[in-house]
Motif scaffolding. Structure first.
Motif, PDB file in Angstrom:
ATOM      1  N   ARG A  58     -29.807 -60.868 -79.564  1.00 41.02           N
ATOM      2  CA  ARG A  58     -29.123 -61.548 -78.460  1.00 41.02           C
ATOM      3  C   ARG A  58     -27.616 -61.577 -78.670  1.00 41.02           C
ATOM      4  NH1 ARG A  58     -33.502 -65.263 -79.239  1.00 41.02           N
ATOM      5  NH2 ARG A  58     -35.104 -64.841 -77.716  1.00 41.02           N
ATOM      6  N   ARG A  59     -27.192 -61.787 -79.905  1.00 47.29           N
ATOM      7  CA  ARG A  59     -25.749 -61.794 -80.202  1.00 47.29           C
ATOM      8  C   ARG A  59     -25.109 -60.438 -79.949  1.00 47.29           C
ATOM      9  NH1 ARG A  59     -25.629 -65.326 -85.767  1.00 47.29           N
ATOM     10  NH2 ARG A  59     -25.902 -67.341 -84.762  1.00 47.29           N
ATOM     11  N   SER A  60     -25.874 -59.373 -80.127  1.00 47.21           N
ATOM     12  CA  SER A  60     -25.329 -58.030 -79.908  1.00 47.21           C
ATOM     13  C   SER A  60     -25.515 -57.554 -78.467  1.00 47.21           C
ATOM     14  CB  SER A  60     -25.952 -57.042 -80.894  1.00 47.21           C
ATOM     15  OG  SER A  60     -27.335 -56.922 -80.671  1.00 47.21           O
ATOM     16  N   GLU A  99     -43.130 -63.680 -67.484  1.00 45.24           N
ATOM     17  CA  GLU A  99     -42.245 -64.819 -67.695  1.00 45.24           C
ATOM     18  C   GLU A  99     -40.840 -64.289 -67.879  1.00 45.24           C
ATOM     19  OE1 GLU A  99     -41.673 -68.409 -70.940  1.00 45.24           O
ATOM     20  OE2 GLU A  99     -43.304 -67.015 -71.161  1.00 45.24           O
ATOM     21  N   LYS A 100     -39.884 -64.946 -67.289  1.00 47.54           N
ATOM     22  CA  LYS A 100     -38.506 -64.529 -67.487  1.00 47.54           C
ATOM     23  C   LYS A 100     -37.694 -65.728 -67.945  1.00 47.54           C
ATOM     24  CE  LYS A 100     -37.264 -64.782 -62.611  1.00 47.54           C
ATOM     25  NZ  LYS A 100     -36.658 -64.067 -61.509  1.00 47.54           N
ATOM     26  N   TYR A 101     -37.053 -65.514 -69.069  1.00 40.14           N
ATOM     27  CA  TYR A 101     -36.263 -66.580 -69.672  1.00 40.14           C
ATOM     28  C   TYR A 101     -35.145 -65.936 -70.455  1.00 40.14           C
ATOM     29  CZ  TYR A 101     -34.861 -70.312 -72.800  1.00 40.14           C
ATOM     30  OH  TYR A 101     -34.128 -71.233 -73.496  1.00 40.14           O
ATOM     31  N   ILE A 102     -33.928 -66.177 -70.054  1.00 42.30           N
ATOM     32  CA  ILE A 102     -32.767 -65.671 -70.788  1.00 42.30           C
ATOM     33  C   ILE A 102     -31.914 -66.874 -71.152  1.00 42.30           C
ATOM     34  CG2 ILE A 102     -30.686 -64.275 -70.715  1.00 42.30           C
ATOM     35  CD1 ILE A 102     -32.057 -62.393 -68.861  1.00 42.30           C
ATOM     36  N   LYS A 103     -31.750 -67.075 -72.433  1.00 43.34           N
ATOM     37  CA  LYS A 103     -30.930 -68.178 -72.914  1.00 43.34           C
ATOM     38  C   LYS A 103     -29.481 -67.708 -72.913  1.00 43.34           C
ATOM     39  CE  LYS A 103     -30.571 -71.391 -76.699  1.00 43.34           C
ATOM     40  NZ  LYS A 103     -31.103 -71.787 -78.008  1.00 43.34           N
ATOM     41  N   GLN A 104     -28.638 -68.360 -72.176  1.00 40.17           N
ATOM     42  CA  GLN A 104     -27.236 -67.965 -72.071  1.00 40.17           C
ATOM     43  C   GLN A 104     -26.397 -68.620 -73.120  1.00 40.17           C
ATOM     44  OE1 GLN A 104     -26.143 -65.619 -70.078  1.00 40.17           O
ATOM     45  NE2 GLN A 104     -28.050 -65.377 -68.991  1.00 40.17           N
TER      46      GLN A 104
END
Length: 79
Positions: A19-21, A74-79
């Motif tokens: 996620r960081r990249s 399921e869709k989940y994106i942590k911003q």
């Protein structure tokens, strides 16, 4: 049906590092797959996909030239 370009996920990297990249870790399972496949896609593709599609939508995943039919569960994106 939309075709989404994805890559196999390196099991050595943790999800937080991905996620960081700028990558989003995902998992594909079921259907004619023998076992679950861990995949990754870039954040821009995931955001575009999730803004145009909703849960239950069907897409095709292009994994190394192999088309895998999938459904967004399921869709989940942590911003």
């Amino acid at each position: 049906m939309d075709v989404i370009k994805v890559e196999k996920r390196n099991k050595q990297e943790k999800a937080k590092q991905l996620r960081r990249s700028g990558l989003v870790p995902c998992c594909v399972y079921g259907g004619d797959l023998v076992e679950a496949i861990s995949i990754q896609m870039d954040l821009q593709t995931a955001n575009r996909l999730f803004h145009t599609k909703r849960e239950g939508s069907k897409v095709d995943l292009d994994l190394d030239g192999r088309l895998i039919p999938a459904q967004i569960k399921e869709k989940y994106i942590k911003q």
